[in-house]
Design an enzyme around this catalytic site. Structure first.
Site, PDB file in Angstrom:
ATOM      1  CB  SER A   1      -0.278   8.137  -8.320  1.00 28.27           C
ATOM      2  OG  SER A   1       1.040   7.726  -8.085  1.00 28.27           O
TER       3      SER A   1
ATOM      4  CB  VAL B   1       0.129   5.038  -2.565  1.00 30.17           C
ATOM      5  CG1 VAL B   1       0.429   4.070  -3.693  1.00 30.17           C
ATOM      6  CG2 VAL B   1       1.086   6.222  -2.575  1.00 30.17           C
TER       7      VAL B   1
ATOM      8  CE  LYS C   1       2.207   8.656 -10.794  1.00 26.47           C
ATOM      9  NZ  LYS C   1       2.351   7.196 -10.713  1.00 26.47           N
TER      10      LYS C   1
ATOM     11  CE1 TYR D   1      -0.054   3.814 -10.902  1.00 29.17           C
ATOM     12  CE2 TYR D   1      -1.383   3.105  -9.039  1.00 29.17           C
ATOM     13  CZ  TYR D   1      -0.586   4.043  -9.647  1.00 29.17           C
ATOM     14  OH  TYR D   1      -0.320   5.221  -9.007  1.00 29.17           O
TER      15      TYR D   1
ATOM     16  CE1 TYR E   1       5.152  11.765  -9.765  1.00 29.86           C
ATOM     17  CE2 TYR E   1       6.799  10.789  -8.318  1.00 29.86           C
ATOM     18  CZ  TYR E   1       5.601  10.703  -8.992  1.00 29.86           C
ATOM     19  OH  TYR E   1       4.841   9.570  -8.890  1.00 29.86           O
TER      20      TYR E   1
END
Length: 406
Positions: free
Chosen positions: A68, A263, A71, A245, A193
């Site tokens: 992530s 992660v 992103k 998050y 992705y």
């Protein structure tokens, strides 16, 4: 002959590693089988300045998958390609307050709430140019490589693992498709992705990528402009509110740096205008953030006052000196002049622009002026006009051309 000594910044980074090393809570991500195989003890950090200086400590050159942390950089590529208005037709900019894989869709528009959660990130990837997953990923990979300043590879084992366990992400993509947010088919968007998340990087790569955002889109090690300054600013803003998050609010209070976690164990953090930081440690807390990575960045921020909202005392005055010279008052300006400094200059010196003489604004010792502020200073002579005797009330002296349009 140079003296053999330890660089003070390296000593700093080593001490941060020592702070985090005793922490053994958390666990490696195991819902993606390949991620469960990583060495949980790996621990590294890298800091890259806006000048391109690289400082590494620990396992800063061990490769891991970006996950992530990709992103914000893919968001930046989409923003650079389409602009803010078009991107936000598909994905929002608001914190979700929910886990990264939650069903977080705006109740009115159906858009994913932001690009830092999985649903929003797949929408962002779908916006990248290309009709197929391979074409989109080729653009994404090229962009990530320009951010990192080197060629990157895909960990194919992790990609296969992502693909075989990605049903929840496919479900999120179908929801985004049903609301009109997804800009490609589910198969195309998710494949691009999954491959994006499987790109292998190091903590040093992340620090260089973060430094590229910190410098307004220019990679400080290659000097290449990767994205526009607007795209860099917008991306950093989203990282500030959404990057960690459902821990983003606590993160901003405790650390105060725009950041993004993954992660795979990486965290990227940005000190705008100054440097980027990349950390790597695979053990994750319940929110999916690296336990030791969070600890390292908290320690750095608290010890060295890195919080972006810290008050650092009154800034140096931009007015270096005032002197009288042949019926004129000469104001020697200095340093970097942005809006706050311009406000001080105009407030202090405007009363000197009168019929009794002329004010000279001398920019000889000024190193940088904000773009919009330049227009104000260039307009000063016209704004204040002339004295009753026909002499100018203000003169701008700019021998180095710092007020020239950029």
């Amino acid at each position: 002959m140079p003296v053999d000594m330890t660089h003070p910044v390296l000593t700093t980074l080593e001490s941060v590693l020592d702070t985090a090393r005793p922490l053994t809570s958390g666990a490696v991500a195991d819902y993606i089988p390949e991620l469960a195989k990583v060495d949980a003890e790996s621990l590294g950090i890298s800091l890259v300045s806006s000048r391109g200086d690289v400082h590494d400590a620990g396992d800063s050159d061990i490769a891991f998958t970006i996950q992530s942390v990709s992103k914000p950089f893919v968001l930046a590529l989409a923003l650079d390609e389409h602009g803010l208005d078009e991107v936000t037709k598909h994905v929002g900019l608001e914190p979700s307050g929910e886990p990264f894989n939650a069903i977080s869709l705006d109740a009115e528009t159906g858009r994913p709430l932001n690009p830092m959660i999985n649903a929003g990130a797949m929408v962002t990837s779908s916006l990248i140019a290309g009709a197929t997953a391979d074409e989109k990923f080729a653009v994404i990979k090229d962009g990530l490589e320009r951010f990192a300043g080197r060629d990157l590879i895909v960990d194919e084992d992790v990609f296969d693992s992502e693909t075989s366990t990605g049903d929840r992400n496919r479900a999120l993509a179908y929801l985004a498709l049903s609301t009109g947010s997804l800009a490609a088919s589910v198969d195309v968007a998710t494949a691009a992705y999954f491959r994006q998340c499987s790109v292998a990087v190091t903590a040093r790569d992340l620090a260089i990528m973060a430094a590229t955002l910190a410098t307004g889109g220019v990679n400080p090690t290659t000097r290449e402009r990767v994205i526009s300054e607007d795209a860099a600013r917008w991306t950093t803003a989203v990282m500030t509110s959404c990057g960690m998050y459902d821990d983003s609010g606590t993160w901003m209070v405790n650390v105060g740096l725009p950041a993004k976690s993954g992660v795979g164990g990486g965290i990227v953090a940005v000190q705008p205008g100054q440097f980027g930081i990349g950390t790597f440690s695979p053990r994750l807390d319940e929110r999916g953030n690296s336990v030791r990575g969070v600890a390292m960045l908290e320690a750095l921020s608290k010890r060295y006052g890195l919080h972006m909202l810290s008050h650092r005392g009154e800034p140096h005055s931009p007015v270096g000196s005032l002197r009288s010279e042949e019926g004129r008052t000469v104001a020697e300006l200095r340093g970097e002049i942005y809006f706050a400094a311009a406000e001080e200059i105009f407030t202090r010196l405007t009363p000197l622009m009168n019929d009794d003489g002329c004010l000279v604004l001398d920019f000889s010792n000024v190193t940088r002026v904000g773009l919009a502020v330049k227009e104000l200073f260039r307009a000063v002579p016209q704004l204040v006009g002339e004295t009753s005797s026909g002499q100018p009330r203000a003169i701008v002296v700019d021998p180095d051309g710092v007020l020239d349009e950029a």
